[in-house]
Design a protein around this motif. Structure first.
Motif, PDB file in Angstrom:
ATOM      1  N   LEU A  99       0.858  -1.184   0.000  1.00  0.00           N
ATOM      2  CA  LEU A  99       0.000   0.000   0.000  1.00  0.00           C
ATOM      3  C   LEU A  99       0.890   1.228   0.000  1.00  0.00           C
ATOM      4  CD1 LEU A  99      -2.668  -0.887   2.738  1.00  0.00           C
ATOM      5  CD2 LEU A  99      -2.876  -1.146   0.253  1.00  0.00           C
ATOM      6  N   SER A 100       0.368   2.318  -0.528  1.00  0.00           N
ATOM      7  CA  SER A 100       1.083   3.583  -0.400  1.00  0.00           C
ATOM      8  C   SER A 100       0.891   4.103   1.024  1.00  0.00           C
ATOM      9  CB  SER A 100       0.540   4.610  -1.401  1.00  0.00           C
ATOM     10  OG  SER A 100      -0.782   4.991  -1.042  1.00  0.00           O
ATOM     11  N   ARG A 102      -0.482   6.868   2.027  1.00  0.00           N
ATOM     12  CA  ARG A 102      -1.852   7.368   2.219  1.00  0.00           C
ATOM     13  C   ARG A 102      -2.842   6.225   2.277  1.00  0.00           C
ATOM     14  NH1 ARG A 102      -5.315  11.523   2.285  1.00  0.00           N
ATOM     15  NH2 ARG A 102      -3.749  13.152   2.113  1.00  0.00           N
ATOM     16  N   GLU A 103      -2.673   5.218   1.438  1.00  0.00           N
ATOM     17  CA  GLU A 103      -3.584   4.067   1.463  1.00  0.00           C
ATOM     18  C   GLU A 103      -3.509   3.343   2.805  1.00  0.00           C
ATOM     19  OE1 GLU A 103      -3.598   2.836  -3.295  1.00  0.00           O
ATOM     20  OE2 GLU A 103      -2.106   1.977  -1.932  1.00  0.00           O
ATOM     21  N   LEU A 104      -2.305   3.246   3.370  1.00  0.00           N
ATOM     22  CA  LEU A 104      -2.140   2.593   4.664  1.00  0.00           C
ATOM     23  C   LEU A 104      -2.921   3.345   5.738  1.00  0.00           C
ATOM     24  CD1 LEU A 104      -0.746   0.488   6.473  1.00  0.00           C
ATOM     25  CD2 LEU A 104       1.145   2.089   6.727  1.00  0.00           C
ATOM     26  N   SER A 106      -5.472   5.379   5.237  1.00  0.00           N
ATOM     27  CA  SER A 106      -6.900   5.264   4.907  1.00  0.00           C
ATOM     28  C   SER A 106      -7.464   3.927   5.408  1.00  0.00           C
ATOM     29  CB  SER A 106      -7.082   5.386   3.397  1.00  0.00           C
ATOM     30  OG  SER A 106      -8.437   5.261   3.039  1.00  0.00           O
ATOM     31  N   TYR A 107      -6.706   2.857   5.171  1.00  0.00           N
ATOM     32  CA  TYR A 107      -7.113   1.527   5.632  1.00  0.00           C
ATOM     33  C   TYR A 107      -7.177   1.476   7.157  1.00  0.00           C
ATOM     34  CZ  TYR A 107      -6.803  -3.475   6.618  1.00  0.00           C
ATOM     35  OH  TYR A 107      -7.023  -4.723   7.109  1.00  0.00           O
ATOM     36  N   ARG A 110     -10.213   3.493   8.584  1.00  0.00           N
ATOM     37  CA  ARG A 110     -11.508   2.836   8.358  1.00  0.00           C
ATOM     38  C   ARG A 110     -11.635   1.571   9.202  1.00  0.00           C
ATOM     39  NH1 ARG A 110     -10.492   6.099   4.302  1.00  0.00           N
ATOM     40  NH2 ARG A 110     -12.165   6.925   2.978  1.00  0.00           N
ATOM     41  N   ASP A 120      -9.558  10.962   5.868  1.00  0.00           N
ATOM     42  CA  ASP A 120      -8.800  11.700   4.852  1.00  0.00           C
ATOM     43  C   ASP A 120      -8.253  13.004   5.413  1.00  0.00           C
ATOM     44  OD1 ASP A 120      -9.371   9.696   3.052  1.00  0.00           O
ATOM     45  OD2 ASP A 120     -11.082  10.728   2.158  1.00  0.00           O
ATOM     46  N   GLN A 136       3.513  10.335  -0.072  1.00  0.00           N
ATOM     47  CA  GLN A 136       2.251   9.694   0.315  1.00  0.00           C
ATOM     48  C   GLN A 136       1.737   8.681  -0.704  1.00  0.00           C
ATOM     49  OE1 GLN A 136      -1.318  12.330   0.145  1.00  0.00           O
ATOM     50  NE2 GLN A 136       0.122  13.917  -0.507  1.00  0.00           N
ATOM     51  N   HIS A 137       2.119   8.823  -1.977  1.00  0.00           N
ATOM     52  CA  HIS A 137       1.657   7.871  -3.003  1.00  0.00           C
ATOM     53  C   HIS A 137       2.725   6.839  -3.358  1.00  0.00           C
ATOM     54  CE1 HIS A 137      -1.899  10.275  -3.302  1.00  0.00           C
ATOM     55  NE2 HIS A 137      -1.231  11.339  -3.717  1.00  0.00           N
TER      56      HIS A 137
END
Length: 263
Positions: A99-100, A102-104, A106-107, A110, A120, A136-137
């Motif tokens: 994961l990037s 930011r994705e980490l 976000s996960y 949630r 976010d 972040q990406h």
């Protein structure tokens, strides 16, 4: 901070905690009472039992005996309530590396049940403050050690915990990243939250902590406000060496062959 444990009360209470691995006693019946709203250092030499203790306190490792309460909730009887109130940055941090950054976050947010727009917003702020916005990406697998510690810290802080547990958070981290992490932690404790971190670097503990517990061979040798534990010693390092019974020895007395390039 909303929901923070009231300063002056105990953020963490440990009673009679034991852990054995076969014949080896890693933690030998320790009692701890860590104050809320403080920067708390759990210090000791390598192998003292710090990581094992933090693992039991945070519910990652079941003790053989004893009880742990965090913010008044029993870690093993009420694990859901405890995990909602703590953040953990463990030793040997495992992350979802594909994961990037930011994705980490976000996960993680949630998974904690936070609304997507709030996740976010908080992620954007944490990435910015921790100097990770530019990465972040990027996939976490490509992060440096310092970046991994910072994204792990961001994930641990995302749900605004009352107590944050960090196992050697500055180990292998470059000075710039260390200063960034330190600034975030100081801001966090200033809001009334509690940080508990383990370290064997006394200078770091002395510069950061209000309160310390000294651990050696699975036992607590001293605990209390930093000045009280340091006592008459000129530095915490000196007090620590006396508390753990470190002997003065001439490290080179039996190494007369070492140095000079001769065989």
């Amino acid at each position: 901070m909303e929901g923070a444990v009231a300063v002056g009360t105990s953020a963490v209470r440990v009673q009679g905690l034991w852990k054995r691995f076969g014949q080896q006693v890693a933690v030998a019946g320790i009692d701890l009472e860590l104050p809320a709203g403080k920067f708390v250092g759990l210090v000791g030499p390598n192998g003292a039992g710090k990581t094992t203790t933090l693992s039991m306190v945070t519910g990652l490792l079941r003790p053989d005996q004893g009880a742990v309460e965090i913010a008044g909730h029993d870690v093993w009887r009420d694990p859901v309530a405890v995990k909602a109130r703590i953040g953990v940055l463990p030793e040997g941090l495992r992350l979802f590396e594909r994961l990037s950054g930011r994705e980490l976050l976000s996960y993680s947010g949630r998974l904690r049940g936070l609304p997507g727009n709030e996740v976010d917003r908080r992620a954007t702020q944490l990435l910015d403050v921790l100097d990770l916005a530019g990465a972040q990406h990027k996939l976490v697998v490509d992060y440096s050690t310092g970046m991994r510690k910072k994204i792990g810290l961001a994930a641990a802080l995302l749900h605004n915990p009352e107590v944050l547990f960090l196992d050697e958070p500055f180990e292998g981290v470059d000075p710039v990243s260390a200063q960034t992490i330190r600034g975030v932690l100081e801001r966090y404790t200033a809001s009334g939250a509690t940080v508990v971190f383990s370290s064997h670097v006394m200078e770091l503990v002395e510069s950061l902590c209000d309160w310390v517990a000294v651990m050696a061979a699975g036992r607590i040798r001293a605990q209390g406000p930093l000045a009280e534990v340091r006592g008459e010693a000129p530095t915490l390092q000196q007090a620590f060496l006396e508390l753990v019974g470190a002997r003065d020895r001439d490290a080179g007395s039996h190494l007369d062959w070492l140095g000079g390039g001769s065989r």
